[in-house]
Design a protein around this motif. Sequence first.
Motif, PDB file in Angstrom:
ATOM      1  N   THR A 101       0.811  -1.218   0.000  1.00 31.59           N
ATOM      2  CA  THR A 101       0.000   0.000   0.000  1.00 31.59           C
ATOM      3  C   THR A 101       0.842   1.264   0.000  1.00 31.59           C
ATOM      4  OG1 THR A 101      -0.031   0.139   2.400  1.00 31.59           O
ATOM      5  CG2 THR A 101      -1.725  -1.206   1.378  1.00 31.59           C
ATOM      6  N   ALA A 102       2.142   1.129   0.285  1.00 31.18           N
ATOM      7  CA  ALA A 102       3.022   2.286   0.405  1.00 31.18           C
ATOM      8  C   ALA A 102       2.494   3.256   1.457  1.00 31.18           C
ATOM      9  CB  ALA A 102       3.200   2.988  -0.937  1.00 31.18           C
ATOM     10  N   GLN A 103       1.842   2.722   2.485  1.00 29.30           N
ATOM     11  CA  GLN A 103       1.329   3.589   3.533  1.00 29.30           C
ATOM     12  C   GLN A 103       1.815   3.161   4.907  1.00 29.30           C
ATOM     13  OE1 GLN A 103      -2.789   3.305   2.745  1.00 29.30           O
ATOM     14  NE2 GLN A 103      -2.743   4.884   1.165  1.00 29.30           N
ATOM     15  N   GLY A 104       2.086   4.123   5.740  1.00 31.49           N
ATOM     16  CA  GLY A 104       2.591   3.798   7.057  1.00 31.49           C
ATOM     17  C   GLY A 104       1.932   4.600   8.153  1.00 31.49           C
ATOM     18  N   HIS A 105       2.605   4.672   9.268  1.00 32.05           N
ATOM     19  CA  HIS A 105       2.074   5.337  10.446  1.00 32.05           C
ATOM     20  C   HIS A 105       1.708   6.796  10.176  1.00 32.05           C
ATOM     21  CE1 HIS A 105       1.595   6.781  14.483  1.00 32.05           C
ATOM     22  NE2 HIS A 105       2.750   7.422  14.489  1.00 32.05           N
TER      23      HIS A 105
ATOM     24  N   TYR B  79       0.660   8.224   7.536  1.00 24.35           N
ATOM     25  CA  TYR B  79      -0.596   8.285   6.801  1.00 24.35           C
ATOM     26  C   TYR B  79      -1.784   7.949   7.703  1.00 24.35           C
ATOM     27  CZ  TYR B  79      -4.203   6.976   3.430  1.00 24.35           C
ATOM     28  OH  TYR B  79      -5.375   6.878   2.731  1.00 24.35           O
ATOM     29  N   ARG B  80      -1.679   6.831   8.383  1.00 21.31           N
ATOM     30  CA  ARG B  80      -2.814   6.365   9.187  1.00 21.31           C
ATOM     31  C   ARG B  80      -3.114   7.281  10.372  1.00 21.31           C
ATOM     32  NH1 ARG B  80      -0.195   1.474   8.137  1.00 21.31           N
ATOM     33  NH2 ARG B  80       0.741   1.611  10.206  1.00 21.31           N
ATOM     34  N   ALA B  81      -2.051   7.738  11.039  1.00 21.50           N
ATOM     35  CA  ALA B  81      -2.264   8.613  12.190  1.00 21.50           C
ATOM     36  C   ALA B  81      -2.941   9.915  11.760  1.00 21.50           C
ATOM     37  CB  ALA B  81      -0.925   8.911  12.869  1.00 21.50           C
ATOM     38  N   THR B  82      -2.501  10.446  10.643  1.00 22.62           N
ATOM     39  CA  THR B  82      -3.076  11.697  10.161  1.00 22.62           C
ATOM     40  C   THR B  82      -4.535  11.497   9.773  1.00 22.62           C
ATOM     41  OG1 THR B  82      -0.917  12.364   9.357  1.00 22.62           O
ATOM     42  CG2 THR B  82      -2.812  13.571   8.493  1.00 22.62           C
ATOM     43  N   GLN B  83      -4.789  10.377   9.113  1.00 23.94           N
ATOM     44  CA  GLN B  83      -6.156  10.040   8.738  1.00 23.94           C
ATOM     45  C   GLN B  83      -7.064  10.090   9.974  1.00 23.94           C
ATOM     46  OE1 GLN B  83      -6.417   6.118   7.081  1.00 23.94           O
ATOM     47  NE2 GLN B  83      -7.313   6.881   5.161  1.00 23.94           N
TER      48      GLN B  83
ATOM     49  N   ALA C 286       6.020  12.684   7.783  1.00 25.92           N
ATOM     50  CA  ALA C 286       5.427  13.890   7.203  1.00 25.92           C
ATOM     51  C   ALA C 286       4.900  13.609   5.801  1.00 25.92           C
ATOM     52  CB  ALA C 286       6.456  15.015   7.167  1.00 25.92           C
ATOM     53  N   ALA C 287       5.643  12.798   5.044  1.00 25.32           N
ATOM     54  CA  ALA C 287       5.195  12.448   3.695  1.00 25.32           C
ATOM     55  C   ALA C 287       3.853  11.728   3.766  1.00 25.32           C
ATOM     56  CB  ALA C 287       6.235  11.568   3.008  1.00 25.32           C
ATOM     57  N   GLY C 288       3.722  10.825   4.727  1.00 24.37           N
ATOM     58  CA  GLY C 288       2.462  10.124   4.917  1.00 24.37           C
ATOM     59  C   GLY C 288       1.351  11.078   5.316  1.00 24.37           C
ATOM     60  N   ALA C 289       1.679  12.052   6.165  1.00 21.60           N
ATOM     61  CA  ALA C 289       0.694  13.045   6.590  1.00 21.60           C
ATOM     62  C   ALA C 289       0.169  13.822   5.378  1.00 21.60           C
ATOM     63  CB  ALA C 289       1.310  13.997   7.611  1.00 21.60           C
TER      64      ALA C 289
ATOM     65  N   PHE D 246       6.606   7.864  -1.461  1.00 25.03           N
ATOM     66  CA  PHE D 246       6.537   8.975  -0.516  1.00 25.03           C
ATOM     67  C   PHE D 246       5.789  10.178  -1.072  1.00 25.03           C
ATOM     68  CE2 PHE D 246      10.413   6.601   0.519  1.00 25.03           C
ATOM     69  CZ  PHE D 246      10.094   6.246   1.814  1.00 25.03           C
ATOM     70  N   LEU D 247       5.448  10.122  -2.337  1.00 28.16           N
ATOM     71  CA  LEU D 247       4.849  11.300  -2.967  1.00 28.16           C
ATOM     72  C   LEU D 247       3.333  11.306  -2.848  1.00 28.16           C
ATOM     73  CD1 LEU D 247       7.150  11.430  -6.111  1.00 28.16           C
ATOM     74  CD2 LEU D 247       7.417  12.586  -3.902  1.00 28.16           C
ATOM     75  N   THR D 248       2.772  12.469  -3.106  1.00 33.91           N
ATOM     76  CA  THR D 248       1.329  12.652  -3.103  1.00 33.91           C
ATOM     77  C   THR D 248       0.892  13.130  -4.469  1.00 33.91           C
ATOM     78  OG1 THR D 248       1.412  13.354  -0.791  1.00 33.91           O
ATOM     79  CG2 THR D 248      -0.597  13.841  -2.018  1.00 33.91           C
ATOM     80  N   PRO D 249       0.086  12.384  -5.182  1.00 38.94           N
ATOM     81  CA  PRO D 249      -0.380  11.045  -4.817  1.00 38.94           C
ATOM     82  C   PRO D 249       0.724  10.017  -5.031  1.00 38.94           C
ATOM     83  CG  PRO D 249      -1.113  11.598  -7.004  1.00 38.94           C
ATOM     84  CD  PRO D 249      -0.427  12.829  -6.466  1.00 38.94           C
ATOM     85  N   LEU D 250       0.512   8.828  -4.484  1.00 38.74           N
ATOM     86  CA  LEU D 250       1.472   7.742  -4.678  1.00 38.74           C
ATOM     87  C   LEU D 250       1.738   7.585  -6.165  1.00 38.74           C
ATOM     88  CD1 LEU D 250      -0.057   5.247  -2.122  1.00 38.74           C
ATOM     89  CD2 LEU D 250       2.129   6.446  -1.918  1.00 38.74           C
TER      90      LEU D 250
END
Lengths: 363, 363
Positions: free
Chosen positions: A247-251, A253-257, A277-280, B307-311
């Motif tokens: 999913t290329a998603q981590g903490h 991303y999820r925490a910000t969600q 921050a990138a995930g955010a 790491f980019l938005t969007p993936l």
Amino acid sequence: MDREETWPRVSGGRSATLKDVAGAAGVTTTTVARVLKESGYVAESTKARVLEAVATTGYRPNSLARSLRQSRSHVIGHLLKSTVPNPFYVEVARGAEEEARTRGYTILTANVQHDAETERRAVETFLGWRADGLVFSTPSDPANVEYAQSLGVPTAQVERPRSLVGHRLVVRNYPSAVAAMRHLVEFGHRRIAYVGAELLPEDGPAALFGYVERERFGAWRDVIRDIGAATEGLARFGEAYTIDQPTAQGHGYRATQALLQAADRPTAIFASNDILAAGALQAIHEAGLRCPDDISVVGFDDTLAGFLTPLLTSVRLPARRLGATAVRLVIDEIEGKGAPDQHLALDAELVLRRSTATAPTRR
Amino acid sequence: MDREETWPRVSGGRSATLKDVAGAAGVTTTTVARVLKESGYVAESTKARVLEAVATTGYRPNSLARSLRQSRSHVIGHLLKSTVPNPFYVEVARGAEEEARTRGYTILTANVQHDAETERRAVETFLGWRADGLVFSTPSDPANVEYAQSLGVPTAQVERPRSLVGHRLVVRNYPSAVAAMRHLVEFGHRRIAYVGAELLPEDGPAALFGYVERERFGAWRDVIRDIGAATEGLARFGEAYTIDQPTAQGHGYRATQALLQAADRPTAIFASNDILAAGALQAIHEAGLRCPDDISVVGFDDTLAGFLTPLLTSVRLPARRLGATAVRLVIDEIEGKGAPDQHLALDAELVLRRSTATAPTRR
DNA sequence: CTGAAAGCGCTAACAT
DNA sequence: ATGTTAGCGCTTTCAG
């Protein structure tokens, strides 16, 4: 006679030795050595002859033989925890190599993942090559540092020390983290979330290396307290350096969600590294919000910052200097200059970019 | 008697030698060597005594002495062009180290920037340590490769060869680049821009290593032609691997900015690497457009994509395998198995993520 | 000003 | 089944 070019070589394919040079110059190996080291008296005429012989034979000193004879390898082993993709460690390695080169040392690098056993094997390999010193960036297991140290091999631990023996180099995270937080506060933010790595207990084995996260989190907590703002539900801890492959998603991303779904969502996020921050930023974008208009974000480490959208405000670590300084301390100790067991702290620096702006007016 | 623990050591601080072990076991060094190499006949009883002596003395083989004696260092020098921040090279290094370790070799790494002179010095250092082989990832100057090769030292060039001598490992970019383009076409895109590095002339010194950009660009051109779409003004070339430090902006950003200002702007961008794609995403965002709704983007290398938005949809390079294979070819040649001067091509793979979608209906 | 000789720690050919 | 010996290429006394 009409050959285009020929690499200077001794016949037979093996490389020239001092003896070959001596033979060609009509002197003994001792004299050749003296010329090459520029020590002791050598007549100008013989010197010239020797130098010529060196050139024609294509002589190249054998570091193996020299090291064996001197019982000094001039090798520094560098154990690199190159968490992919982390440009931080690449920079540390560069700093280390530059410093080593200017001082006549060679760096042997081993890329250790997070693994104590791989690290131990790498230490064994380095000691097998009789490395004169070891740099851990950063150590996985304190026992490995202590092992080398007990054998009389100088060590330095970079950024996240795990043992109290040998040199330790840390980053002073707190002041720049406070600066980042104050920067947000100046923009009118009061509801600021913290997205970071799990905090480690202050006592016990993690006490030493856990300082990084504690300082970053401490800055958040202290500034929030200073301005008398709320903290409940605003600190989110999790795995900070890896993202799920599929999913290329981590903490981050999820925490910000989760933070964005709350009734009273934060107007700013303080992430404890750029990966988070990138995930955010990804989560903010997916929620249909905009950074920095709706929500500001600051990162830490300044590794990905320049590639993100928007350009991320982050705290830059002195990576190159960390590597160079570690090598310097180790070499100084090897050469008998400079005190052992030094503990240095280097400063980080807030880099302002585009991911922070005035807090939106209250909904 | 009541000492907690003591590291096994020979008194005096120096490390134990074969002779020390032999003395402790009451045999000669030859016997000890035989036990350690598990070759030749040794009585079980002596074997046990020797092994015990090895343990109590804390003996560790001296690689320096062994290499000198055997005229074989079991060292591979790795010249890494670690363009910061490029996780690609970190992965190549990992692959190389893993392969080397399983075959009993040590990797010496030098981080060469783009510089022929630094590279030359690194080669000199490696040859000074009598490295048995050299891997260039990637070479800066063909002369350095040819120099090593002329000395009888096996070499491999990874990804962007600059010389025809020695082993060469390339990536088959074209098929995956075509796949990426077809992916866009299937989404209905017809106006697809190319943002990439400057193309190098097909003849002359750049012929060899320029294939990477030529294949990526060629895929764009061929697919565009296949579908009979326009190309004018849609290909933008520039510096592809660096971004300005102060502004954090590079060719990807500026080229995209220009493309978006055109009357008939593209609905998709094919960027020849992730750094350029990251810049494209920044420009798209700043222009008030959205990816992939208004414009799709595909990258290449899969270094920043997650790491980019969007993936980012990107093409993944076989970095680890490249490093491992290079080392394998070199070691095989050193050990006299396997042909010299091999030329292998490895496949890349399109990774679909979120930056591509159906083309917007015509404005 | 230059040379002779010993030896760093190990391996490999050759004894016994 | 184990030992003797020579030597990898260099540095380092010590002599001359």
